[in-house]
Write a protein that holds these residues in place. Structure first.
Motif, short mmCIF file in Angstrom:
data_model
loop_
_atom_site.label_atom_id
_atom_site.label_comp_id
_atom_site.label_asym_id
_atom_site.label_seq_id
_atom_site.Cartn_x
_atom_site.Cartn_y
_atom_site.Cartn_z
N LYS A 353 0.83 -1.21 0.00
CA LYS A 353 0.00 0.00 0.00
C LYS A 353 0.87 1.26 0.00
N ALA A 354 1.93 1.23 0.80
CA ALA A 354 2.85 2.38 0.82
C ALA A 354 3.57 2.52 -0.51
N ALA A 355 3.89 1.39 -1.14
CA ALA A 355 4.57 1.42 -2.45
C ALA A 355 3.71 2.10 -3.49
N LYS A 356 2.43 1.78 -3.48
CA LYS A 356 1.52 2.43 -4.42
C LYS A 356 1.47 3.94 -4.17
N GLY A 357 1.56 4.31 -2.91
CA GLY A 357 1.49 5.73 -2.55
C GLY A 357 2.65 6.56 -3.07
N ILE A 358 3.81 5.91 -3.34
CA ILE A 358 4.95 6.68 -3.85
C ILE A 358 5.15 6.47 -5.34
N GLY A 359 4.17 5.84 -6.00
CA GLY A 359 4.22 5.72 -7.45
C GLY A 359 4.89 4.49 -8.00
N ALA A 360 5.18 3.49 -7.13
CA ALA A 360 5.82 2.26 -7.61
C ALA A 360 4.84 1.45 -8.46
N ASP A 361 5.41 0.54 -9.26
CA ASP A 361 4.61 -0.29 -10.16
C ASP A 361 4.54 -1.75 -9.74
N LEU A 362 5.50 -2.18 -8.92
CA LEU A 362 5.69 -3.61 -8.66
C LEU A 362 6.07 -3.82 -7.21
N PHE A 363 5.43 -4.77 -6.55
CA PHE A 363 5.83 -5.18 -5.21
C PHE A 363 6.48 -6.56 -5.30
N VAL A 364 7.64 -6.72 -4.63
CA VAL A 364 8.39 -7.97 -4.68
C VAL A 364 8.49 -8.57 -3.29
N MET A 365 8.01 -9.81 -3.15
CA MET A 365 8.14 -10.57 -1.91
C MET A 365 9.45 -11.36 -1.97
N ASP A 366 10.35 -11.07 -1.07
CA ASP A 366 11.67 -11.69 -1.10
C ASP A 366 11.68 -12.99 -0.29
N ASP A 367 12.86 -13.43 0.09
CA ASP A 367 13.10 -14.72 0.74
C ASP A 367 12.22 -14.90 1.99
N GLY A 368 11.72 -16.14 2.19
CA GLY A 368 11.00 -16.47 3.40
C GLY A 368 9.56 -16.88 3.21
N TRP A 369 9.10 -17.06 1.99
CA TRP A 369 7.68 -17.32 1.73
C TRP A 369 7.35 -18.81 1.59
N PHE A 370 8.34 -19.69 1.67
CA PHE A 370 8.14 -21.09 1.30
C PHE A 370 8.58 -22.02 2.44
N GLY A 371 8.01 -23.23 2.42
CA GLY A 371 8.43 -24.28 3.34
C GLY A 371 8.52 -23.81 4.77
N ASN A 372 9.56 -24.28 5.46
CA ASN A 372 9.82 -23.91 6.85
C ASN A 372 10.90 -22.84 6.91
N ARG A 373 10.80 -21.86 6.06
CA ARG A 373 11.86 -20.87 5.85
C ARG A 373 11.66 -19.67 6.77
N TYR A 374 12.18 -19.79 8.01
CA TYR A 374 12.11 -18.68 8.95
C TYR A 374 13.49 -18.06 9.20
N ASP A 375 14.51 -18.64 8.63
CA ASP A 375 15.86 -18.08 8.63
C ASP A 375 16.59 -18.71 7.46
N ASP A 376 17.88 -18.39 7.30
CA ASP A 376 18.59 -18.88 6.12
C ASP A 376 19.33 -20.19 6.36
N ASN A 377 18.87 -20.97 7.33
CA ASN A 377 19.48 -22.26 7.62
C ASN A 377 18.66 -23.44 7.12
N ARG A 378 17.56 -23.22 6.45
CA ARG A 378 16.65 -24.33 6.17
C ARG A 378 15.77 -24.05 4.95
N ALA A 379 15.18 -25.14 4.45
CA ALA A 379 14.02 -25.14 3.54
C ALA A 379 14.32 -24.83 2.08
#
Length: 728
Positions: A353-379
């Motif tokens: 929502k904040a991205a849209k407010g500053i005129g951005a076109d694209l939101f990117v969800m980075d690392d951490g959306w899959f499996g048991n991925r709560y840190d960079d040691n797994r999944a």
């Protein structure tokens, strides 16, 4: 005519708009290099070749007059065992254990259009804009045949090169080294310019005198690496940005590579470029063939800026087939530095929502959306959406973000696997690892064996399942460790030396499948930042994250070095937080924006925490970038003041539209001093006879380029200034 063939003299000449490249078959049927430089029409230049005696160097048995040593003559593709004591382009081991291949001229063919390779990416031609010269060389004793390919882009002053070897004999051979190109220059004094670095400090400019010692550089990281880039220059002693002769070389490849540069005993110079040969070997059975990656080279008689323009244009027009290569790139907001792994679907929606407010076109969800991925040691490897973490399905999240008027993108790291993952528990044999040894780790992760078809099939299936489940328009394809454990359970004993290259072939095969199925998805490359910033990756993805280091002052050097071979449209560059996450430096928002605009612009911080003033600044710079984006990504780029010049307290660059009707100047002051003089900048690339408006004043192009532009006296920490220039 781009390619001229004199069959009687066996003289072959490649002509581009401003350059000439000439070869000739010699008395004993070896292929010699004669000349590469400024264009010369209709002239046999073989008088330049050395024809003196061979003192303390071997010469062919047929040379009864002791003239003709291959150590002293400039060759087109030097080989092992023939008396050439320099760095050779081809080294192989015959079935009987001998290391020799003596290639002699067989035939030549001129082909309309541009050649391609079977399993490797190459530049391509549009509408007959290139021709191909194929020269076939053969060793009659062993049945080894080598085809040398030359793709000539006449209007770009660019020549591509590749080699294909066929084993037409009855016994297998082993290739130890097969370079994509070699170039011998008969005389001249040169400097070598290469681009070294490390994580967070990629592509540093370094200029060294070419010496009689062999300078060898490259990568053994399994990727083209941040340590060295495959692009390098050979330049005259007095060559600078605007004057002098220079040669540029690069490689369409994303794995280990090796380049050499040396000066011979009689003042001749040689450079080679191709596959890395530290551990490489390849068994070639009778009837099989092997192709080298494609090399690309260009010559400029008018300084290094002109050479960069040659590379920029051919990369933008003839390398990547993505529709985004020519389309406007979206301004994106990435959540990584805002949240790292600690996010929920609710938090992502707040950022969007904040991205849209500053005129951005694209939101990117980075690392951490899959499996048991709560840190960079797994999944890693478990590419299944963690709906519990998101609080909804991926499709539901994407629909909510699309409803805001934003496109949606997401992060993948397909080549990696965690020991703590379901995939590893089911398929530990899919990870590269030496038998009976504990694996080396980096970021607590291992590398999947992409030489195996079943591994590639699994990754394609999982990527497809995710992309098919929601309206995803962007992928950030990451790769966060070097490859070191070079052992595949899928290769037999004696063939492990093939793994380095087979991995890259597998990677390209996977990229090809993904890009063909999802042509409307924009892919941005990343490898611990800029550790795989190369032409091979740019064949599939039009932009690459330039560095994990987002500090704007450090980025000045990183982006400067990158610009010698790669266009601005290829450089991912974002505004990040201050103090900077990597080095703690405090810089003004305006300077962070100015540096980020020299690339594919975006934001890499928690914009939900912006003050009202920061929101207005972000809107302003997003709007400004969109105004100049077409010119920035498709125009001509000029380096005006270098961050590697210790005598400068500022860095400056300029982009100019192809029709010279507009320009955009950026200046960043890196060291503000008391009682400073005004800053003066001489612009470049304008039309001298035309008038231009600068800050409400009218100047001629000649005045701006010769007398220069007077800016101001800067104050504060790391100030900057951007100026839009319009023809009137």
């Amino acid at each position: 005519m781009t390619i001229l063939v004199d069959k009687k003299k066996k003289l072959f000449t490649l002509q581009t708009k401003n350059t000439t490249y000439q070869m000739k078959v010699g008395k004993f049927d070896h292929l010699y290099h004669i000349y590469y430089g400024k264009r010369i029409d209709h002239q046999d230049l073989s008088y330049l070749m050395y024809n003196g005696p061979s003192h303390y160097v071997p010469y062919p048995h047929e040379a009864k007059n002791r003239v003709g040593s291959l150590t002293l003559l400039s060759q087109e593709y030097p080989t092992v065992g023939t008396g050439d004591l320099g760095s050779v382009a081809l080294d192989l081991e015959n079935y009987d254990g001998t290391r020799v291949v003596d290639l002699k001229y067989k035939n030549i063919e001129v082909i309309n259009g541009k050649y391609s390779l079977e399993k490797l990416p190459t530049f391509y031609a549009n509408n007959g804009e290139a021709q191909t010269l194929k020269i076939t060389l053969v060793d009659d004793l062993t049945g080894i045949e080598v085809e040398l390919f030359y793709g000539v882009f006449g209007n770009n002053d660019v020549i591509t090169r590749a080699a294909r070897m066929s084993n037409l004999g009855k016994k297998p051979i082993k290739i130890h080294k097969m370079q994509s190109m070699s170039l011998d220059l008969i005389f001249g004094q040169y400097d070598l310019v290469h681009f070294h670095g490390r994580w967070g400090a990629e592509r540093n400019y370094e200029r060294l005198p070419l010496s009689h010692n062999v300078t060898s550089f490259g990568s053994n990281y399994g990727v083209s690496s941040s340590k060295e880039n495959p692009g390098f220059l050979l330049v005259g002693k007095n060559t600078n940005e605007t004057d002098g002769y220079c040669y540029g070389f690069n490689l369409v490849y994303s794995g280990n590579f090796r380049a050499t540069a040396e000066q011979g005993a009689l003042g001749q110079s040689r450079v080679t470029l191709g596959l890395g040969d530290d551990q490489f070997s390849w068994k070639l059975e009778p009837g099989e063939l092997f192709e080298s990656p494609e090399a690309v080279m260009s010559f400029s008689g008018y300084g290094m800026t002109n050479l960069s323009h040659n590379f920029h244009d051919v990369i933008r027009n003839n390398l990547c087939r993505s529709k985004y290569e020519k389309a406007r790139r979206p301004v994106l907001v990435n959540n990584w530095e805002a949240t790292e792994f600690d996010f929920t679907g609710k938090k992502l929606l707040q950022i969007a929502k904040a991205a849209k407010g500053i005129g951005a076109d694209l939101f990117v969800m980075d690392d951490g959306w899959f499996g048991n991925r709560y840190d960079d040691n797994r999944a890693l490897g478990d590419w299944f959406v963690n709906e519990k973490k998101l609080g909804c399905s991926l499709n539901e999240l994407v629909k909510k973000i699309n409803a805001m008027g934003l496109d949606f993108g997401m992060w993948f790291e397909p080549e990696m696997i965690s020991e703590d993952s379901e995939l590893y528990r089911h398929h530990p044999d899919w990870a590269l690892n030496f038998p009976q040894r504990k694996a080396l780790l980096d970021r607590n992760q291992l590398v999947l064996d992409l030489s195996r078809e079943e591994v590639r099939d699994y990754l394609f299936e999982r990527i497809s399942a995710v992309l098919d489940s929601a309206n995803v328009s962007y992928i950030k394809w990451d790769m966060n460790r070097p490859i070191t454990d070079w052992y595949s359970k899928n290769l037999t004993k004696g063939r492990q030396g093939e793994l380095q290259h087979r991995y890259i072939l597998g990677l390209y095969e996977l990229f090809g499948r993904v890009t063909r199925k999802y042509p409307d998805v924009l892919i941005e490359g990343c490898s611990a930042g800029g550790a795989r910033f190369d032409l091979g990756m740019l064949s599939y993805e039009p932009q690459i994250w330039t560095s994990d280091n987002t500090d704007p002052i450090n980025r000045l050097g990183i982006q400067y070095g990158t610009s010698f071979f790669y266009p601005v449209s290829a450089m991912g560059s974002h505004i990040s937080d201050s103090p900077n996450q990597q080095n703690g430096r405090v810089t003004p928002f305006s300077t962070r924006a100015a540096v980020a605009m020299c690339g594919t612009f975006g934001y890499e911080l928690d914009i939900t925490k912006f003050s009202d003033e920061q929101k207005e600044q972000a809107k302003k710079y997003t709007k400004l970038y969109k105004k100049v984006q077409d010119m920035t990504c498709n125009g001509d780029y000029y380096r005006l003041a270098s961050p590697f010049d210790r005598s400068n307290d500022l860095v400056a660059w300029q982009v100019v539209s192809k029709d010279k009707s507009e320009s955009f100047l950026t200046v960043v002051v890196t060291n503000v001093v008391a009682n400073a003089s005004f800053v003066y900048v001489q612009l470049r690339g304008l039309e001298a006879s035309d008038n231009y408006e600068v800050n409400g004043e009218i100047y001629s192009g000649a005045a701006l380029m010769n007398a220069g532009l007077k800016l101001g006296r800067f104050k504060g920490d790391y100030p900057s200034q951007q100026i839009y220039i319009k023809e009137v």
